[in-house]
Design a protein around this motif. Structure first.
Motif: not given
Length: 396
Positions: A306-314, A241-245, A222-227
């Motif tokens: 940003l995509a690298k950070k998202q991929y790290r979470h994945l 399940a996890q949520g990230f800012n 989303g805009g402010l967070s990722t679930d």
């Protein structure tokens, strides 16, 4: 005049970028940017006749009265009208959706816009410019907030009061006051809602049989967070399940700021940045003094980071849930980051990942799910009421 007794169904997703709403028997949809700006009572307009030819959604100017608000009885421009203000506010990273006045202002504004429609004259009692509107609401919160129990307080704030929206200088609805009350409020965790939408139709019948018993990750950017929801045995595993800012808003602000400092171009809001980076033709280009200018270098650098950070979470989630079969990326952020995430995945781990080709389906996924769930709840409720009435009639 006879008014319908039943509360009207509303499903609303107050997304960080925009609010999406579905009302009634799906005959009305609304989509407005999640932007508000404090304002004065008499905003300047060119003429009342011209005002009433405009779309109310383009000129939402309201006073909101509700004891649930920290800042009660204030006047706001909302949505498209707010984007033209110097003091417009968008939700900040790290904020809790359930605790922000802005979430409630957007929610009440959307309900008032629905209640005020000419087509709803039969649904709600009207007298002297005051409309009494009762809703059964389905909405949601990020997984992180639900896990922290914030949904309970949020729901009780909505149920405990009557909330009033007064339309000020708003096309067609000027002078109307809408008293909003809720017969029931259901708050769903966003990851669970996404799963419902993936596998079930409007009547909660299973439509994707091949998905129903799979182990799935759903990464909602989303805009402010990722679930990231973990689905197994047909339900969300709340413990995993996890949520990230971490959303796309900060990166959009960064792009906006770099364009401003490099080219002296002021973009009104994050939405303008999204338009530049997602438009079908001339993507990543702006006009500078009348010349078409590429901002590809700025956009690529910031979004790849940003995509690298998202991929790290994945990767971390997949390692903790090693029997996962597929990850679905959803939400407005996934559309912006799709090309970068696909390229990273091809070069690195090669996970089984998927996106939704239909952008509307991805962005409207949450609200579609809330609608399915709240409509089903409403149907069951009606059946129970009828059954009770029949029992009472027999005992008389």
């Amino acid at each position: 005049m006879i008014y319908l007794v039943n509360a009207r169904i509303a499903a609303i997703d107050v997304g960080n970028d925009s609010l999406k709403g579905i009302f009634g028997k799906m005959e009305h949809e609304i989509n407005i940017p999640n932007i508000v700006a404090r304002d004065i009572e008499d905003r300047p307009i060119i003429g009342v006749e011209e005002l009433n030819n405009q779309d109310p959604n383009d000129g939402i100017h309201i006073r909101v009265h509700s004891p649930t608000l920290k800042d009660n009885n204030s006047i706001y421009r909302v949505g498209y009208l707010a984007t033209k203000s110097n003091n417009a506010t968008e939700l900040d990273p790290g904020s809790n959706k359930s605790e922000e006045d802005q979430t409630l202002i957007m929610l009440f504004a959307a309900l008032a816009l629905d209640a005020a429609r000419e087509e709803n004259k039969q649904n709600f009692k009207r007298s002297n410019q005051v409309i009494e509107a009762t809703y059964t609401l389905g909405t949601g919160l990020p997984l992180r907030e639900v896990k922290e129990g914030k949904d309970v307080a949020y729901r009780s704030r909505l149920l405990s009061s009557v909330h009033q929206v007064e339309f000020l200088v708003t096309p067609k609805y000027q002078g109307l006051k809408i008293n909003i009350k809720f017969e029931e409020v259901k708050i769903y965790p966003e990851g669970f809602a996404a799963y419902i939408n993936l596998v079930m139709d409007q009547h909660l019948n299973i439509i994707n049989k091949e998905l129903i018993d799979k182990r799935i990750l759903i990464q909602d950017i989303g805009g402010l967070s990722t679930d990231i929801a973990v689905i197994k045995n047909r339900k969300v595993d709340d413990d995993k399940a996890q949520g990230f800012n971490l959303g796309v808003s900060e990166s959009l602000e960064q792009i906006r700021e770099e364009i401003r400092s490099k080219y002296g171009i002021e973009l009104d809001s994050r939405r303008d940045v999204v338009e530049i980076i997602t438009k079908k033709s001339d993507r990543n280009h702006i006009m500078v003094k009348g010349s078409r200018t590429s901002v590809h270098d700025i956009v690529d650098r910031i979004l790849l980071e940003l995509a690298k950070k998202q991929y790290r979470h994945l990767r971390n989630m997949w390692q903790r849930n090693s029997q996962t079969e597929i990850c679905y990326f959803i939400g407005g952020g996934s559309i912006i980051l799709k090309d970068y995430l696909v390229a990273l995945n091809n070069n690195l781990d090669g996970y089984q990942i998927d996106f939704f080709e239909d952008e509307k389906e991805s962005i409207w996924m949450m609200v579609n799910a809330y609608y399915k769930l709240i409509a089903d709840f409403s149907r069951r409720n009606q059946r129970e009421k009828q059954s009770e009435e029949q029992k009472m009639a027999k005992t008389k």
